[in-house]
Design a protein around this motif. Sequence first.
Motif, mmCIF file in Angstrom:
data_model
loop_
_atom_site.group_PDB
_atom_site.id
_atom_site.type_symbol
_atom_site.label_atom_id
_atom_site.label_comp_id
_atom_site.label_asym_id
_atom_site.label_seq_id
_atom_site.Cartn_x
_atom_site.Cartn_y
_atom_site.Cartn_z
ATOM 1 N N UNK A 64 0.836 -1.207 0.000
ATOM 2 C CA UNK A 64 0.000 0.000 0.000
ATOM 3 C C UNK A 64 0.865 1.249 0.000
ATOM 4 N N UNK A 65 1.904 1.247 0.822
ATOM 5 C CA UNK A 65 2.763 2.431 0.928
ATOM 6 C C UNK A 65 3.451 2.713 -0.405
ATOM 7 N N UNK A 66 4.003 1.679 -1.036
ATOM 8 C CA UNK A 66 4.650 1.863 -2.340
ATOM 9 C C UNK A 66 3.635 2.296 -3.394
ATOM 10 N N UNK A 67 2.473 1.675 -3.359
ATOM 11 C CA UNK A 67 1.405 2.006 -4.300
ATOM 12 C C UNK A 67 0.995 3.471 -4.168
ATOM 13 N N UNK A 68 0.798 3.927 -2.938
ATOM 14 C CA UNK A 68 0.350 5.303 -2.722
ATOM 15 C C UNK A 68 1.462 6.322 -2.980
ATOM 16 N N UNK A 69 2.718 5.924 -2.774
ATOM 17 C CA UNK A 69 3.812 6.809 -3.186
ATOM 18 C C UNK A 69 3.767 7.010 -4.697
ATOM 19 N N UNK A 70 3.431 5.938 -5.418
ATOM 20 C CA UNK A 70 3.246 6.049 -6.865
ATOM 21 C C UNK A 70 2.109 6.994 -7.211
ATOM 22 N N UNK A 71 1.044 6.963 -6.419
ATOM 23 C CA UNK A 71 -0.090 7.876 -6.629
ATOM 24 C C UNK A 71 0.360 9.325 -6.442
ATOM 25 N N UNK A 72 1.134 9.575 -5.392
ATOM 26 C CA UNK A 72 1.647 10.931 -5.157
ATOM 27 C C UNK A 72 2.523 11.364 -6.330
ATOM 28 N N UNK A 73 3.344 10.449 -6.818
ATOM 29 C CA UNK A 73 4.176 10.760 -7.984
ATOM 30 C C UNK A 73 3.316 11.071 -9.202
ATOM 31 N N UNK A 74 2.234 10.311 -9.381
ATOM 32 C CA UNK A 74 1.347 10.535 -10.521
ATOM 33 C C UNK A 74 0.738 11.929 -10.481
ATOM 34 N N UNK A 104 -10.712 14.314 -14.401
ATOM 35 C CA UNK A 104 -9.553 13.577 -14.908
ATOM 36 C C UNK A 104 -8.849 12.818 -13.785
ATOM 37 N N UNK A 105 -8.792 13.393 -12.600
ATOM 38 C CA UNK A 105 -8.202 12.718 -11.437
ATOM 39 C C UNK A 105 -8.963 11.430 -11.140
ATOM 40 N N UNK A 106 -10.290 11.487 -11.218
ATOM 41 C CA UNK A 106 -11.114 10.293 -10.980
ATOM 42 C C UNK A 106 -10.849 9.239 -12.056
ATOM 43 N N UNK A 107 -10.747 9.672 -13.321
ATOM 44 C CA UNK A 107 -10.455 8.741 -14.410
ATOM 45 C C UNK A 107 -9.081 8.086 -14.213
ATOM 46 N N UNK A 108 -8.088 8.885 -13.817
ATOM 47 C CA UNK A 108 -6.752 8.334 -13.580
ATOM 48 C C UNK A 108 -6.778 7.321 -12.443
ATOM 49 N N UNK A 109 -7.572 7.611 -11.419
ATOM 50 C CA UNK A 109 -7.681 6.710 -10.267
ATOM 51 C C UNK A 109 -8.270 5.371 -10.689
ATOM 52 N N UNK A 110 -9.331 5.419 -11.468
ATOM 53 C CA UNK A 110 -9.966 4.197 -11.959
ATOM 54 C C UNK A 110 -9.015 3.416 -12.870
ATOM 55 N N UNK A 182 -8.553 9.012 -5.740
ATOM 56 C CA UNK A 182 -9.179 10.279 -6.129
ATOM 57 C C UNK A 182 -9.173 11.270 -4.973
ATOM 58 N N UNK A 183 -9.448 10.783 -3.768
ATOM 59 C CA UNK A 183 -9.400 11.643 -2.585
ATOM 60 C C UNK A 183 -7.998 12.224 -2.410
ATOM 61 N N UNK A 184 -6.979 11.380 -2.581
ATOM 62 C CA UNK A 184 -5.596 11.845 -2.462
ATOM 63 C C UNK A 184 -5.289 12.911 -3.507
ATOM 64 N N UNK A 185 -5.777 12.701 -4.738
ATOM 65 C CA UNK A 185 -5.520 13.654 -5.813
ATOM 66 C C UNK A 185 -6.153 15.012 -5.566
ATOM 67 N N UNK A 186 -7.432 15.037 -5.195
ATOM 68 C CA UNK A 186 -8.091 16.334 -4.967
ATOM 69 C C UNK A 186 -7.570 16.983 -3.696
ATOM 70 N N UNK A 187 -7.174 16.165 -2.713
ATOM 71 C CA UNK A 187 -6.553 16.698 -1.490
ATOM 72 C C UNK A 187 -5.261 17.433 -1.832
ATOM 73 N N UNK A 201 2.606 17.707 -1.466
ATOM 74 C CA UNK A 201 3.281 16.413 -1.492
ATOM 75 C C UNK A 201 3.602 15.939 -0.081
ATOM 76 N N UNK A 202 4.092 16.865 0.772
ATOM 77 C CA UNK A 202 4.417 16.500 2.154
ATOM 78 C C UNK A 202 3.170 16.054 2.916
ATOM 79 N N UNK A 203 2.059 16.751 2.718
ATOM 80 C CA UNK A 203 0.805 16.392 3.399
ATOM 81 C C UNK A 203 0.308 15.030 2.922
ATOM 82 N N UNK A 204 0.444 14.760 1.623
ATOM 83 C CA UNK A 204 0.003 13.473 1.085
ATOM 84 C C UNK A 204 0.857 12.331 1.627
ATOM 85 N N UNK A 205 2.165 12.526 1.702
ATOM 86 C CA UNK A 205 3.053 11.487 2.244
ATOM 87 C C UNK A 205 2.750 11.250 3.719
ATOM 88 N N UNK A 206 2.467 12.323 4.463
ATOM 89 C CA UNK A 206 2.098 12.166 5.872
ATOM 90 C C UNK A 206 0.805 11.366 6.007
#
Length: 285
Positions: A64-74, A104-110, A182-187, A201-206
């Motif tokens: 999950x952590x690696x996956x979500x780091x990828x999301x932050x990178x995206x 578009x964020x929602x589409x990318x998430x899906x 999607x929540x991470x993206x709009x956040x 980025x810092x808030x998302x990683x936290x």
Amino acid sequence: MKQLHYSIQIFLQKLRQSRMYTLLILETYILNIYVQPVIKFSQDVKYPSTPWLLPFLFSNIYFIFLFMLGVVYMFSDIPFMQHYYMYQIVRIGRKRWAIGQIVSIIFQSLFLMFFHLSVSILWIIRHCEWKLEWGKLLHTAALTNASAHYGFLFEVPYSAIQKYSPQELTILTLFIGTFVIAFTGVFMFAICLILNRYWAIAAAVAMISMVYLVHNANPAMIQKISAFAPVSWIQTTNIGTKMYNYYTRPSLTYIVCALCIGILIFSILIIWRVNNVEFLFSKED
């Protein structure tokens, strides 16, 4: 309809970015590492696996952590002020541009969730049986120490196998995963517009790191802590399960409502802020 067409155009532009190519290559490699022990188990016992690995991959906090780091990178190109968007904003207006970015964020998430489902199946397809049930191999992994013996990097909880069918748990994982991304993206988008990209980025990683806090929390506190850790909700195998008579995650109703309300609030904040912020465009990809 015009708004949807514009959102799809943005989504297709995102797919062509080098950032997306890099992310998909890395995620494909990580998925291969996680699936290899299952393949080894299947080869040794000479019995195929079923393709329903995705929910169990997300039972592992490191995945999950690696996956979500990828999301932050995206989403690290927030606030999406690349130079080529300047002409779009002038032509269609700020509000429509902001809505297009959110959709578009929602589409990318899906897309990212279905990509992981497809690649997890692709890696195991040569050792796979196509059944609409969990299958003998996964049942064996859930009921014995075979997963530990073969070095599985994820759990196969028997409670999840008992509670859900493969289709139910896979669809639930795709659904919750899409909304968490999607929540991470709009956040990140909202934080960037209010402060700047580095704070976003810092808030998302936290926020992502809270999955470790949930994982190591006292059983009596785990449900309360996880109520404020949306990334932990992607562990769908833990929804509705108990540890020492305490639920390990909030209810499914709470999770869905919290994600939908959160996305809505941040989307409204984004649209309001876009109408009042001074745009500074960049030439980066």
